[in-house]
Every structure is written in C-alpha cells, then in structure tokens.
Design a protein around this motif. Structure first.
Motif, PDB file in Angstrom:
ATOM      1  N   PHE A 259      38.772  32.716  32.799  1.00  0.00           N
ATOM      2  CA  PHE A 259      39.828  33.191  31.913  1.00  0.00           C
ATOM      3  C   PHE A 259      40.098  34.694  32.060  1.00  0.00           C
ATOM      4  CE2 PHE A 259      38.397  29.266  30.057  1.00  0.00           C
ATOM      5  CZ  PHE A 259      39.547  28.685  29.543  1.00  0.00           C
ATOM      6  N   ILE A 260      39.408  35.335  32.992  1.00  0.00           N
ATOM      7  CA  ILE A 260      39.587  36.774  33.187  1.00  0.00           C
ATOM      8  C   ILE A 260      40.240  37.014  34.538  1.00  0.00           C
ATOM      9  CG2 ILE A 260      38.440  39.013  33.323  1.00  0.00           C
ATOM     10  CD1 ILE A 260      36.212  37.892  31.586  1.00  0.00           C
ATOM     11  N   LYS A 261      41.491  37.419  34.519  1.00  0.00           N
ATOM     12  CA  LYS A 261      42.289  37.538  35.732  1.00  0.00           C
ATOM     13  C   LYS A 261      41.680  38.501  36.749  1.00  0.00           C
ATOM     14  CE  LYS A 261      47.077  38.211  37.232  1.00  0.00           C
ATOM     15  NZ  LYS A 261      47.099  36.913  37.940  1.00  0.00           N
ATOM     16  N   THR A 262      41.081  39.586  36.272  1.00  0.00           N
ATOM     17  CA  THR A 262      40.514  40.569  37.189  1.00  0.00           C
ATOM     18  C   THR A 262      39.314  40.027  37.973  1.00  0.00           C
ATOM     19  OG1 THR A 262      39.159  41.460  35.373  1.00  0.00           O
ATOM     20  CG2 THR A 262      41.280  42.544  35.817  1.00  0.00           C
ATOM     21  N   LEU A 263      38.777  38.875  37.521  1.00  0.00           N
ATOM     22  CA  LEU A 263      37.624  38.276  38.205  1.00  0.00           C
ATOM     23  C   LEU A 263      38.013  37.059  39.043  1.00  0.00           C
ATOM     24  CD1 LEU A 263      34.981  38.415  35.313  1.00  0.00           C
ATOM     25  CD2 LEU A 263      35.286  40.030  37.200  1.00  0.00           C
ATOM     26  N   ASP A 264      39.322  36.837  39.206  1.00  0.00           N
ATOM     27  CA  ASP A 264      39.794  35.654  39.930  1.00  0.00           C
ATOM     28  C   ASP A 264      39.196  35.528  41.328  1.00  0.00           C
ATOM     29  OD1 ASP A 264      41.291  34.816  37.832  1.00  0.00           O
ATOM     30  OD2 ASP A 264      43.247  35.295  38.699  1.00  0.00           O
TER      31      ASP A 264
END
Length: 394
Positions: A259-264
């Motif tokens: 759910f965390i875009k920066t960790l995609d």
C-alpha cells in the motif's frame, strides 16, 4: 463417527492443548476451518499472532489489548468543546492544539474511509445491520449549548454538515450506483457494522500517520470484522471491534508495503509480487504466459488487485473466508498467494487462449465461477511442485 466429526475432534485436541502446536494448527487450518463454534475466529487470532500459543496467557493478552484499544478511543476520537470548561474551543481557531483544528483535519481521512466502508460487500445486508454492541452516545457542552453525539462519528458529510450519531441501513439495492440517499436511520443509539469498521480504520489511520488510510484497506478488514462480529461465542463477539483492530494491524504489518507507492519497486513491494506471479505462470504454463505477453496483457491489469486485496474482491465473502483459511495458515503465506493467482490463470487457460485483448482483460478482472476448492487444490499442487524444485536446486 463421521469424518466431519473426527475433524472437529482433531481440531479440539489441538486447541485444547495447554500450549498450541502452531505447526499442527497450520496443517489443519490449511484445509479449511469449520464454520462452527467460533473456530475460525479463534484460529485467525492465533494464526495472525494476536493470541499466544500458551493458553494460560490468553485472558491476560485479551484483557490488556481490549483496554488499550478503549484507551486509544478515548484519546484519539476528538470531541470539540469541553464539558469542564465554559469557554468553547472556537471552530475557526488556527491554534494547532485546537480540538476543532484536529477535527477538521481528521475529516479528510474520514471522508475517504466513509465512502469505502459504505460499499463493503453490498451483496450482504450484514454491514448495514445494527451491531449488538454500539458505542455509547456521549454528552459534551459548548458554552450554553449541550449536544449529544456518538464517540467517533464526528466527520462532515459532503454538504459540510456534522453527521448525527445514528446507525445507517440501506433500504434497497437497485444498482451499483445506489446513492447514500437510499440509506435510512436505524433506531437512535444504534450503530451499523460498517460504522464500526469505519472507526477501526480511523484509529489505525491515526496511529499510523506515516502510512495513513489507503483505499483498499476496507476490503482487507471487512472479512476479519465479519468473522469476529458473527462469532457464536458471546464473550468473543462483544469484543469484535478491539480484536479486529489488532488482528488487522498484525496483517497490515505483513502487507503494508503493498500500500506504499514509494516501496513498489522493492523486494516486498507490489511490483515485485506481480513479477513473481508472471514468473510462476511462465514456469507452469509457458504457452499461456507467451499468449498474455503477445497480447500485451500486463500483470497490473489484474494481479495488482488480486495481490493487494488478497483476492477479497474476486470472490464472495464465504469464499474469501475459505481462501484466507489457507492463506493465513501457510508458513510461506505470500508464496502461496502467488500460487493461488497462478492457479486462477491456469484453470481458465482455454478461455484465455481463445480470447483477444479486451476479452482476456474482462475475463481476468471479472473472474469466472470456478469452485474455490478447485482453485485451492491447484494452488497447493503448484506450491508443492515449486518447493520440491527449490529444494532440489532446479
């Protein structure tokens, strides 16, 4: 004695041990938890690390966490105004310590949460029904005015009007575009189940400001809350809200990176998980994999939702509960999730190979009626094959 009765007896033996053998519990639950006597509710609490394996510690653990949750409710759910102080905190105050200031900021998160939880499993009436354990209405004063309002139900609707502390129930299901005007109040003092879910998500949002609320979390918490709130064991059912909060938090700690875009793009991010689904499909059905690549059917068109929401939108709620029994009990939980996704594709290979781009995308985004048992059996087959290959160094 029937085979079903023997299964129940086996599960009782596992759960009645002074110290639960988690490996035995996992093995049993992987094949489905009986939907009786609150077994699923209890097993999920164990499998998701809310209850310790030592039964002697259960009462202490539950009591501590339920009191802690109530403490958070008292601290987090801001009530503008003060009973003890005649001078009312002004709604237009720019003071960062103003309760009204916090109140309006909270509404930004609550607006999205409210929109999402209202449409939880619309095929069921459960979430629009009244809970047996509503939070009490609290009374607070502001100057000479005295107001009643439910703790936590303190956000503004689209017309910027403070919403009353009443439960809401849906009267009809005309279409997917049913508006909120088709909801009517429950009896005063009542509270709908979706409102309880809303409060849990809001508390989670406040306690996790670095992540906050992300659309889709409502689909993760919905089945957990349903499981706990329908528990036939009353002493467990009445604490469904608090227990659901902690079980949901434990599960989110494992999938929060989705759910965390920066960790995609990280190893634990959603992009890498989608890549694993594609790789697993290539290993087990290279023909279908090549056909999807040829037709430019990218994994984000279908597996993004499958993985992020743990398949909760692809199946009916009873089917989701059964799938999650296996998912939660598998020691390599997210490896098995990948196997399930792969199995779903392999089982409809003929339909995929006969379709074009639009047909295939529609098929994968609206998965056809394939028995859950068939999907899980195929996924288990793929899982065993994959682990055997890994152990043999292939």
């Amino acid at each position: 004695m029937s085979s079903y009765d023997l299964r129940l007896k086996d599960l009782d033996q596992v759960l009645e041990s002074e110290v639960i053998d988690l490996s035995k519990l996992r093995e049993f639950c992987f094949n489905g938890i009986p939907d009786v006597k609150g077994y699923r509710s209890l097993c999920w609490r164990l499998l998701l690390n809310y209850l310790p394996c030592d039964r002697n510690k259960w009462d202490e653990q539950l009591d501590h966490h339920r009191k802690l949750y109530q403490q958070w409710l008292d601290e987090i759910l801001v009530t503008p105004g003060s009973i003890d102080n005649e001078e009312c905190d002004h709604p237009l105050s720019e003071d960062p310590n103003s309760k009204w200031n916090t109140f309006f900021k909270d509404n930004q998160a609550l607006t999205q949460i409210d929109k999402d939880v209202r449409r939880l499993h619309p095929e069921l009436s459960f979430f629009q029904q009244a809970t047996d354990y509503p939070l009490p209405i609290v009374v607070y004063s502001c100057g000479t005015k005295r107001l009643n309002r439910r703790v936590g139900m303190h956000f503004l609707n689209s017309a910027n009007v403070v919403r009353k502390g009443l439960g809401i129930v849906k009267i009809s299901q005309k279409s997917e575009q049913t508006s909120t005007s088709e909801f009517k109040p429950l009896e005063e003092g009542s509270e709908a189940h979706w409102e309880v879910v809303e409060r849990i998500l809001f508390v989670y949002c406040k306690l996790n400001p670095g992540q906050g609320y992300v659309q889709g979390m409502n689909e993760i918490i919905g089945p957990i809350y349903y499981c706990f709130a329908t528990d036939p064991i009353i002493k467990m059912k009445e604490h469904a809200e608090a227990d659901c909060f902690f079980v949901f938090t434990n599960l989110m700690s494992e999938i929060r990176d989705f759910f965390i875009k920066t960790l995609d793009e990280t190893d634990t991010g959603i992009v890498n998980m989608m890549r694993k689904v594609t790789d697993r499909l290539k290993e087990n059905d290279p023909v279908v994999h090549s056909y999807l690549v040829k037709n430019e059917i990218y994994p984000q068109y279908y597996s993004f939702r499958w993985l992020t929401l743990l398949l909760s939108q692809e199946f009916s709620l009873p089917e989701v509960l059964r799938i999650w029994d296996s998912l939660f009990s598998d020691s390599q939980r997210f490896s098995f999730l990948i196997d399930i996704c792969c199995a779903m594709i392999v089982l409809i290979r003929d339909q995929i190979l006969a379709g074009d781009f639009s047909t295939i995308v529609k098929l994968l985004q609206n998965y056809p009626n394939v028995e859950t048992r068939v999907i899980l059996n195929k996924a288990a087959e793929l899982s065993i094959k994959n682990r055997d290959e890994e152990s043999s160094g292939i």
